[in-house]
Design an enzyme around this catalytic site. Structure first.
Site, PDB file in Angstrom:
ATOM      1  N   SER A   1       0.866   3.759   2.221  1.00  0.00           N
ATOM      2  CA  SER A   1       0.848   4.471   3.504  1.00  0.00           C
ATOM      3  C   SER A   1       2.201   5.038   3.912  1.00  0.00           C
ATOM      4  O   SER A   1       2.271   5.894   4.789  1.00  0.00           O
ATOM      5  CB  SER A   1       0.331   3.544   4.607  1.00  0.00           C
ATOM      6  OG  SER A   1       1.245   2.506   4.872  1.00  0.00           O
TER       7      SER A   1
ATOM      8  N   SER B   1       0.833  -1.207   0.000  1.00  0.00           N
ATOM      9  CA  SER B   1       0.000   0.000   0.000  1.00  0.00           C
ATOM     10  C   SER B   1       0.863   1.250   0.000  1.00  0.00           C
ATOM     11  O   SER B   1       2.085   1.178   0.133  1.00  0.00           O
ATOM     12  CB  SER B   1      -0.915   0.007   1.242  1.00  0.00           C
ATOM     13  OG  SER B   1      -0.158   0.311   2.404  1.00  0.00           O
TER      14      SER B   1
ATOM     15  N   SER C   1      -2.984   6.779   5.757  1.00  0.00           N
ATOM     16  CA  SER C   1      -2.375   5.755   6.606  1.00  0.00           C
ATOM     17  C   SER C   1      -3.273   5.465   7.798  1.00  0.00           C
ATOM     18  O   SER C   1      -3.651   6.380   8.540  1.00  0.00           O
ATOM     19  CB  SER C   1      -0.999   6.220   7.105  1.00  0.00           C
ATOM     20  OG  SER C   1      -0.460   5.311   8.045  1.00  0.00           O
TER      21      SER C   1
END
Length: 279
Positions: free
Chosen positions: A42, A40, A226
């Protein structure tokens, strides 16, 4: 008979070779380094989707979380680290334990669901952490911030999960340039790293988090994208405070990076990120 004996011997040698190979790989993964793919965004722009790294597992010593999760969905195999090393769980201590430093990038086990996460530790035991209008405050003092222009990327599906980034410059459309505001954040111990911002978000201003003894407070560098310690465990996807025993290891360097849906797509490799040291 001789032919059958030779065949049996060959099979047995193959079985032994596979056994020792798996054993050595298991020891390597449990004691030394664990491979980790970034799924991801984040931690952008420190870590990008498709980065591959090895986590240094002896940086903080060993706990039950040092044992690997073994999951092979195709055959229904799902063995949790606690099933292997559960005898080490429960006292929030570590063998040969060494505490992390503020600013370390760490892979840890989620306190409730056991999923491996990677974030930056910003709060140590006893710290008071608060966000004020998007600025991280540690023990009542705001961290140093310096504007560093914009982070730009193409708005498109990223990595095997096909996620698209969020943009500060609105709905630019697929193929357009997606921008985020970038700043350099300097923590009290002098560690500097870039952070990204999209716009006003729920956790830009918070109450004071008091980090319990034996626990740590984690945040992603991509602050508005996040799910981390700012969200309590009771919130969907929340992380809360992370116990010392849940730390798996420290991320020090990107080994390989690919912007494509598969690492086999060599034309999507990011050669400039190979062996890049992490700050």
């Amino acid at each position: 008979m001789a032919e059958e004996s030779k065949t049996s011997s060959t099979i047995w040698e193959t079985v032994k070779t596979v056994f020792w190979a798996l054993l050595i790989a298991g020891i390597f993964r449990t004691i030394l380094f664990q491979p980790f793919w970034i799924p991801s965004g984040s931690m952008k722009d420190t870590l990008l989707i498709g980065d591959f790294l090895f986590v240094n597992k002896f940086a903080y010593g060993y706990s039950y979380a040092s044992c690997p999760n073994i999951k092979i969905e195709r055959i229904g195999l799902d063995i949790d680290a606690k099933n292997i090393c559960g005898f080490l769980d429960g006292d929030n201590t570590r063998l040969f334990g060494s505490e992390p430093e503020r600013g370390d990038i760490i892979v840890f086990r989620h306190p409730s669901n056991g999923t491996d996460y990677i974030k930056r530790v910003v709060g140590l035991p006893g710290d008071r952490i608060q966000m004020k209008e998007g600025v991280l405050n540690i023990n009542g003092e705001p961290v140093e911030l310096e504007d560093a222009g914009n982070f730009e990327e193409v708005l498109e599906a990223q990595g095997p999960l096909g996620k698209t980034p969020r943009c500060a410059n609105g709905a630019v459309g697929v193929g357009g340039i997606c921008e985020k505001e970038r700043q350099i954040e300097t923590l009290p111990n002098g560690v500097s790293h870039s952070i990204l911002n999209v716009g006003p978000q729920r956790y830009d201003s918070t109450g004071v988090y008091e980090v319990p003894e034996g626990h740590y407070f984690f945040m992603g560098d991509n602050r508005d994208n996040s799910t981390d310690s700012r969200a309590p465990l009771t919130a969907p996807g929340g992380v809360g405070y992370v116990p010392f025993e849940n730390l798996i290891g420290r991320a020090d360097r990107v080994i390989f990076s690919s912007a494509g849906r598969s690492m086999l797509f060599f034309w999507t490799w990011r050669g400039d990120r190979f062996f890049e040291k992490l700050d």
